[in-house]
Write an enzyme that holds these catalytic residues in place. Sequence first.
Site, PDB file in Angstrom:
ATOM      1  N   HIS A  99      -1.185  -2.469  -1.319  1.00 37.40           N
ATOM      2  CA  HIS A  99      -0.565  -2.095  -0.041  1.00 37.40           C
ATOM      3  C   HIS A  99       0.737  -2.852   0.162  1.00 37.40           C
ATOM      4  CE1 HIS A  99      -3.599  -5.269   0.508  1.00 37.40           C
ATOM      5  NE2 HIS A  99      -2.786  -5.811   1.395  1.00 37.40           N
ATOM      6  N   HIS A 101       2.976  -4.327   3.114  1.00 39.47           N
ATOM      7  CA  HIS A 101       3.000  -4.659   4.535  1.00 39.47           C
ATOM      8  C   HIS A 101       4.401  -4.357   5.064  1.00 39.47           C
ATOM      9  CE1 HIS A 101      -0.686  -7.298   4.854  1.00 39.47           C
ATOM     10  NE2 HIS A 101      -0.474  -7.447   3.560  1.00 39.47           N
TER      11      HIS A 101
HETATM   12  P1  AMP Z   1      -3.771  -8.633   2.344  1.00 38.30           P
HETATM   13  O1  AMP Z   1      -4.239  -9.972   2.863  1.00 38.30           O
HETATM   14  O2  AMP Z   1      -2.352  -8.619   1.866  1.00 38.30           O
HETATM   15  O3  AMP Z   1      -4.745  -8.088   1.315  1.00 38.30           O
HETATM   16  O4  AMP Z   1      -3.788  -7.668   3.585  1.00 38.30           O
HETATM   17  C1  AMP Z   1      -4.909  -6.944   3.979  1.00 38.30           C
HETATM   18  C2  AMP Z   1      -4.660  -6.478   5.385  1.00 38.30           C
HETATM   19  O5  AMP Z   1      -5.529  -5.408   5.655  1.00 38.30           O
HETATM   20  C3  AMP Z   1      -4.867  -7.528   6.459  1.00 38.30           C
HETATM   21  O6  AMP Z   1      -3.652  -7.723   7.171  1.00 38.30           O
HETATM   22  C4  AMP Z   1      -5.963  -6.912   7.336  1.00 38.30           C
HETATM   23  O7  AMP Z   1      -5.749  -7.153   8.712  1.00 38.30           O
HETATM   24  C5  AMP Z   1      -5.853  -5.440   7.018  1.00 38.30           C
HETATM   25  N1  AMP Z   1      -7.068  -4.673   7.183  1.00 38.30           N
HETATM   26  C6  AMP Z   1      -8.294  -4.924   6.659  1.00 38.30           C
HETATM   27  N2  AMP Z   1      -9.157  -3.939   6.971  1.00 38.30           N
HETATM   28  C7  AMP Z   1      -8.473  -3.028   7.698  1.00 38.30           C
HETATM   29  C8  AMP Z   1      -8.799  -1.790   8.311  1.00 38.30           C
HETATM   30  N3  AMP Z   1     -10.029  -1.273   8.252  1.00 38.30           N
HETATM   31  N4  AMP Z   1      -7.820  -1.128   8.974  1.00 38.30           N
HETATM   32  C9  AMP Z   1      -6.573  -1.639   9.058  1.00 38.30           C
HETATM   33  N5  AMP Z   1      -6.193  -2.789   8.486  1.00 38.30           N
HETATM   34  C10 AMP Z   1      -7.127  -3.490   7.822  1.00 38.30           C
END
Ligand code: AMP
Length: 133
Positions: A99, A101
């Site tokens: 993903h 950000h």
């Molecule tokens: P990372 O730490 O770069 O892997 O980012 C993962 C992100 O996914 C975090 O900022 C979480 O808040 C977000 N996240 C996890 N589960 C969900 C979800 N079901 N819907 C939206 N965001 C999510």
Amino acid sequence: MSNCIFCKIANHEIPGKIIYEDDKCIAFLDLSQVTNGHTLVIPKTHAANFLEVDDEVLTHMTLVTKALANKIKDALQASGINILTNAGEIAGQTVMHFHFHIIPRFNENDGFIVNFEKRLDDIDLDDLLNKLK
Ligand code: AMP
Ligand code: ZN
């Protein structure tokens, strides 16, 4: 069926606040909202992270991320945007589905902190150059 939470969002098996979708990728609001408008852009086909995602999908996602970043910046009147991706646990990756950000920035105290200030003293730049060029 995949156990990956982002695959489930991409497949509409669990809900997300989806702001954009096409055949290759989908963008939705991050649940944790580091800053107002924090958005994730993910490929529909599972890939663990930036280092492993398919080149064609990545190229497409980069263009989508650029367009969305501009849209978010205008809509929320942000002053700037951080685009970042974490690859690997040590780098802060918690969801192992690639993903980008998109983090809109409003001011120095808007909640997002990135630190490029710490400098390592004992780094040999020529040694690095030889290893990396
Ligand atoms: P990372 O730490 O770069 O892997 O980012 C993962 C992100 O996914 C975090 O900022 C979480 O808040 C977000 N996240 C996890 N589960 C969900 C979800 N079901 N819907 C939206 N965001 C999510
Ligand atoms: Zn996945």
